[in-house]
Motif scaffolding. Sequence first.
Motif, mmCIF file in Angstrom:
data_model
loop_
_atom_site.group_PDB
_atom_site.id
_atom_site.type_symbol
_atom_site.label_atom_id
_atom_site.label_comp_id
_atom_site.label_asym_id
_atom_site.label_seq_id
_atom_site.Cartn_x
_atom_site.Cartn_y
_atom_site.Cartn_z
ATOM 1 N N GLU B 109 13.083 -63.624 33.507
ATOM 2 C CA GLU B 109 12.069 -62.901 33.895
ATOM 3 C C GLU B 109 12.626 -61.419 33.226
ATOM 4 O O GLU B 109 12.066 -60.700 32.756
ATOM 5 N N ARG B 113 10.729 -59.272 30.302
ATOM 6 C CA ARG B 113 10.346 -57.606 30.862
ATOM 7 C C ARG B 113 11.282 -56.329 29.801
ATOM 8 O O ARG B 113 9.860 -55.925 29.090
ATOM 9 N N LYS B 117 9.100 -54.693 27.068
ATOM 10 C CA LYS B 117 9.539 -52.845 26.685
ATOM 11 C C LYS B 117 9.579 -52.541 25.628
ATOM 12 O O LYS B 117 9.032 -51.225 25.190
ATOM 13 N N SER B 123 2.634 -56.755 28.562
ATOM 14 C CA SER B 123 3.199 -58.360 29.892
ATOM 15 C C SER B 123 1.550 -58.569 30.743
ATOM 16 O O SER B 123 0.445 -57.571 29.934
#
Lengths: 150, 123
Positions: B109, B113, B117, B123
């Motif tokens: 996870e 992320r 980015k 997201s």
Amino acid sequence: MKADVAPAQLNEIAEKVWSMVLGLKLSPVACDPARAEARDFVLGKVTISGGWRGSVILGCTPSLARNAAAAMFGKTPAETEPDEIKDAFGELTNMVGGNFKTLLEGDCRLSVPNVMGTVPYGEVVPPPIDHLWFECAGGVVILSVLEQRE
Amino acid sequence: MNVLVVDDSAAMRKIIISALGKTELRGARTIEATNGKEGLDKFLDGNFGVILSDWNMPEMDGIEFVNRVRKVDSRVKIIMITTEGTMGKLESALDGGVDEYVVKPFTPETLDRKIKKVLGVKS
């Protein structure tokens, strides 16, 4: 500079690495040289230089090291080769040593890990009694920080 | 998209590639390299959108690798995956051309992320 790192912080690092990488729980236990499975240890070491000088030594009973490598390579323990055990244990040592380094003040550098293979209990330096001990999945993990003094 | 995974540990490359399957980059073609020198050779021979590189490697470390990549490519997205959690060092890595960093050990996870980015995916 002295590394003012409490055993609880080392416990936390070791437990985090084993939990997140292997999905295994490390439980701190008292040193127990009588444990049959603790006759030998696979040992890994990283050296830290710069503002603090010393090393972080991680040890593990051989069957647990094999199981850890199997988990990291997505294989069964029986399929896992000696080179893969060395590689995987080196990476675990690197992660523990690198996370320890973040607790140090000043500019420090971490060596690449050196896995010394299987070492008999009596030849482990520093002696196992001076390590933190953990129980994990029927095996034993030991961890110590050795500051290099002038 | 091609993803270059640079780490001297075969176990870590395996973990990174496995984690990629749970991220925005699932299904991407992954190419592996065992150090910065090999990574640079493979980067120059390929067409990569993302690089995931270790920091602490023999032969050529991750910082030198990134510096050399940035001399020829300013667009490829570079994520450093490292045990180096010291803010000063991470900031210097970002100044040196790293787009993001992930501290080992990490979860899929967290990696997802960071990938979203650098790719500009919401997201």
